[in-house]
Design a protein around this motif. Structure first.
Motif, PDB file in Angstrom:
ATOM      1  N   LYS A  87      35.922  32.287  48.956  1.00 39.09           N
ATOM      2  CA  LYS A  87      34.581  32.511  48.407  1.00 39.09           C
ATOM      3  C   LYS A  87      34.624  32.180  46.919  1.00 39.09           C
ATOM      4  N   PRO A  88      33.509  31.750  46.328  1.00 39.59           N
ATOM      5  CA  PRO A  88      33.512  31.413  44.897  1.00 39.59           C
ATOM      6  C   PRO A  88      33.790  32.626  44.013  1.00 39.59           C
ATOM      7  N   PHE A  89      34.537  32.390  42.947  1.00 38.03           N
ATOM      8  CA  PHE A  89      34.871  33.412  41.957  1.00 38.03           C
ATOM      9  C   PHE A  89      33.745  33.532  40.937  1.00 38.03           C
ATOM     10  N   LYS A  90      33.378  34.786  40.622  1.00 38.50           N
ATOM     11  CA  LYS A  90      32.381  35.068  39.590  1.00 38.50           C
ATOM     12  C   LYS A  90      33.036  35.957  38.549  1.00 38.50           C
ATOM     13  N   GLN A  91      33.122  35.454  37.316  1.00 38.15           N
ATOM     14  CA  GLN A  91      33.821  36.161  36.243  1.00 38.15           C
ATOM     15  C   GLN A  91      33.354  37.590  36.046  1.00 38.15           C
ATOM     16  N   GLU A  92      32.051  37.802  36.069  1.00 42.11           N
ATOM     17  CA  GLU A  92      31.527  39.143  35.794  1.00 42.11           C
ATOM     18  C   GLU A  92      31.999  40.156  36.836  1.00 42.11           C
ATOM     19  N   GLU A  93      32.253  39.714  38.048  1.00 43.35           N
ATOM     20  CA  GLU A  93      32.751  40.632  39.078  1.00 43.35           C
ATOM     21  C   GLU A  93      34.168  41.104  38.758  1.00 43.35           C
ATOM     22  N   LEU A  94      34.997  40.210  38.225  1.00 46.66           N
ATOM     23  CA  LEU A  94      36.370  40.590  37.913  1.00 46.66           C
ATOM     24  C   LEU A  94      36.409  41.591  36.763  1.00 46.66           C
ATOM     25  N   GLY A  95      35.624  41.367  35.731  1.00 48.55           N
ATOM     26  CA  GLY A  95      35.597  42.288  34.601  1.00 48.55           C
ATOM     27  C   GLY A  95      35.235  43.696  35.029  1.00 48.55           C
ATOM     28  N   GLN A  96      34.202  43.803  35.838  1.00 44.73           N
ATOM     29  CA  GLN A  96      33.783  45.120  36.319  1.00 44.73           C
ATOM     30  C   GLN A  96      34.838  45.718  37.239  1.00 44.73           C
ATOM     31  N   TYR A  97      35.449  44.881  38.069  1.00 44.23           N
ATOM     32  CA  TYR A  97      36.480  45.368  38.977  1.00 44.23           C
ATOM     33  C   TYR A  97      37.656  45.935  38.198  1.00 44.23           C
ATOM     34  N   TRP A  98      38.129  45.198  37.191  1.00 46.39           N
ATOM     35  CA  TRP A  98      39.226  45.702  36.366  1.00 46.39           C
ATOM     36  C   TRP A  98      38.831  47.000  35.674  1.00 46.39           C
ATOM     37  N   ALA A  99      37.622  47.042  35.134  1.00 46.19           N
ATOM     38  CA  ALA A  99      37.155  48.246  34.438  1.00 46.19           C
ATOM     39  C   ALA A  99      37.158  49.454  35.380  1.00 46.19           C
ATOM     40  N   ASP A 100      36.793  49.225  36.635  1.00 45.66           N
ATOM     41  CA  ASP A 100      36.663  50.320  37.599  1.00 45.66           C
ATOM     42  C   ASP A 100      37.946  50.649  38.365  1.00 45.66           C
ATOM     43  N   HIS A 101      38.843  49.681  38.545  1.00 44.23           N
ATOM     44  CA  HIS A 101      39.970  49.883  39.457  1.00 44.23           C
ATOM     45  C   HIS A 101      41.354  49.940  38.814  1.00 44.23           C
ATOM     46  N   CYS A 102      41.483  49.565  37.556  1.00 48.58           N
ATOM     47  CA  CYS A 102      42.790  49.687  36.916  1.00 48.58           C
ATOM     48  C   CYS A 102      43.118  51.165  36.719  1.00 48.58           C
ATOM     49  N   ASP A 103      44.364  51.502  36.884  1.00 50.78           N
ATOM     50  CA  ASP A 103      44.823  52.876  36.715  1.00 50.78           C
ATOM     51  C   ASP A 103      45.267  53.079  35.264  1.00 50.78           C
ATOM     52  N   TYR A 104      44.288  53.172  34.382  1.00 51.01           N
ATOM     53  CA  TYR A 104      44.547  53.270  32.943  1.00 51.01           C
ATOM     54  C   TYR A 104      45.447  54.459  32.618  1.00 51.01           C
ATOM     55  N   ALA A 105      45.147  55.619  33.180  1.00 53.71           N
ATOM     56  CA  ALA A 105      45.870  56.840  32.839  1.00 53.71           C
ATOM     57  C   ALA A 105      47.355  56.755  33.196  1.00 53.71           C
ATOM     58  N   ARG A 106      47.684  55.975  34.194  1.00 51.46           N
ATOM     59  CA  ARG A 106      49.075  55.844  34.609  1.00 51.46           C
ATOM     60  C   ARG A 106      49.899  54.996  33.633  1.00 51.46           C
ATOM     61  N   PHE A 107      49.236  54.102  32.903  1.00 51.85           N
ATOM     62  CA  PHE A 107      49.969  53.129  32.100  1.00 51.85           C
ATOM     63  C   PHE A 107      49.731  53.198  30.591  1.00 51.85           C
ATOM     64  N   ILE A 108      48.515  53.511  30.166  1.00 52.09           N
ATOM     65  CA  ILE A 108      48.235  53.501  28.728  1.00 52.09           C
ATOM     66  C   ILE A 108      47.531  54.789  28.319  1.00 52.09           C
ATOM     67  N   ARG A 109      47.680  55.113  27.051  1.00 50.18           N
ATOM     68  CA  ARG A 109      47.019  56.313  26.520  1.00 50.18           C
ATOM     69  C   ARG A 109      46.821  56.138  25.024  1.00 50.18           C
ATOM     70  N   ALA A 110      45.977  56.960  24.487  1.00 51.69           N
ATOM     71  CA  ALA A 110      45.715  56.937  23.054  1.00 51.69           C
ATOM     72  C   ALA A 110      46.988  57.319  22.302  1.00 51.69           C
ATOM     73  N   ASP A 111      47.245  56.599  21.231  1.00 45.32           N
ATOM     74  CA  ASP A 111      48.386  56.875  20.357  1.00 45.32           C
ATOM     75  C   ASP A 111      47.830  57.345  19.016  1.00 45.32           C
ATOM     76  N   PRO A 112      47.969  58.644  18.707  1.00 42.56           N
ATOM     77  CA  PRO A 112      47.390  59.172  17.468  1.00 42.56           C
ATOM     78  C   PRO A 112      47.861  58.435  16.210  1.00 42.56           C
ATOM     79  N   ASP A 113      49.116  58.001  16.191  1.00 40.92           N
ATOM     80  CA  ASP A 113      49.621  57.262  15.027  1.00 40.92           C
ATOM     81  C   ASP A 113      48.914  55.913  14.888  1.00 40.92           C
TER      82      ASP A 113
END
Length: 151
Positions: A87-113
């Motif tokens: 099926k054709p790729f649509k850029q806007e779908e990937l951006g939203q998918y990453w925003a919604d499905h990446c497990d941010y808390a498992r890999f990155i966090r705020a660094d106070p420094d």
């Protein structure tokens, strides 16, 4: 206020802005977040949104194009043009998918420094601070939010 980039008079340059890349700069490569996003998350996207039969077949194609273009987004755009996707790729779908499905808390966090250094460069030194990325905007904003850097 401009900050000297070099103290040698012959090489003196002044800067008034700092430009930072989001991925693998504002969080370390060693976090594993990019591997997560460009591995399991993109393959799941390709199965769910592009019609691939398996994550394995999606990964083979993604890796082939990533090796050529060093960008998942560019690779999927070219693969669409070449008729390689179910099926054709649509850029806007990937951006939203990453925003919604990446497990941010498992890999990155705020660094106070890091937050304090960036705040100080902006407020105390007076530098303009900006970020850039070749990733979709909605995803980049989500990263900045998780890192405590979104204004």
């Amino acid at each position: 206020q401009l900050v000297p980039l070099c103290t040698s008079q012959s090489l003196m340059a002044e800067i008034d802005a700092v430009l930072l890349d989001v991925d693998d700069t504002l969080y370390p490569v060693s976090s594993g977040f990019s591997d997560h996003r460009n591995g399991e998350v993109i393959c799941k996207f390709m199965v769910e949104n592009l019609g691939f039969e398996s994550a394995e077949s999606a990964k083979i194609l993604r890796d082939e194009y990533f090796q050529r273009y060093h960008s998942t987004m560019k690779g999927l755009n070219v693969a669409t043009q070449e008729g390689r996707l179910p099926k054709p790729f649509k850029q806007e779908e990937l951006g939203q998918y990453w925003a919604d499905h990446c497990d941010y808390a498992r890999f990155i966090r705020a660094d106070p420094d890091q937050i304090e250094v960036i705040r100080s460069l902006a407020e105390d030194v007076g530098l303009k601070m900006a970020v850039f990325t070749n990733s979709p905007r909605v995803y980049a904003l989500r990263c900045l939010e998780v890192l405590g850097l979104r204004k």
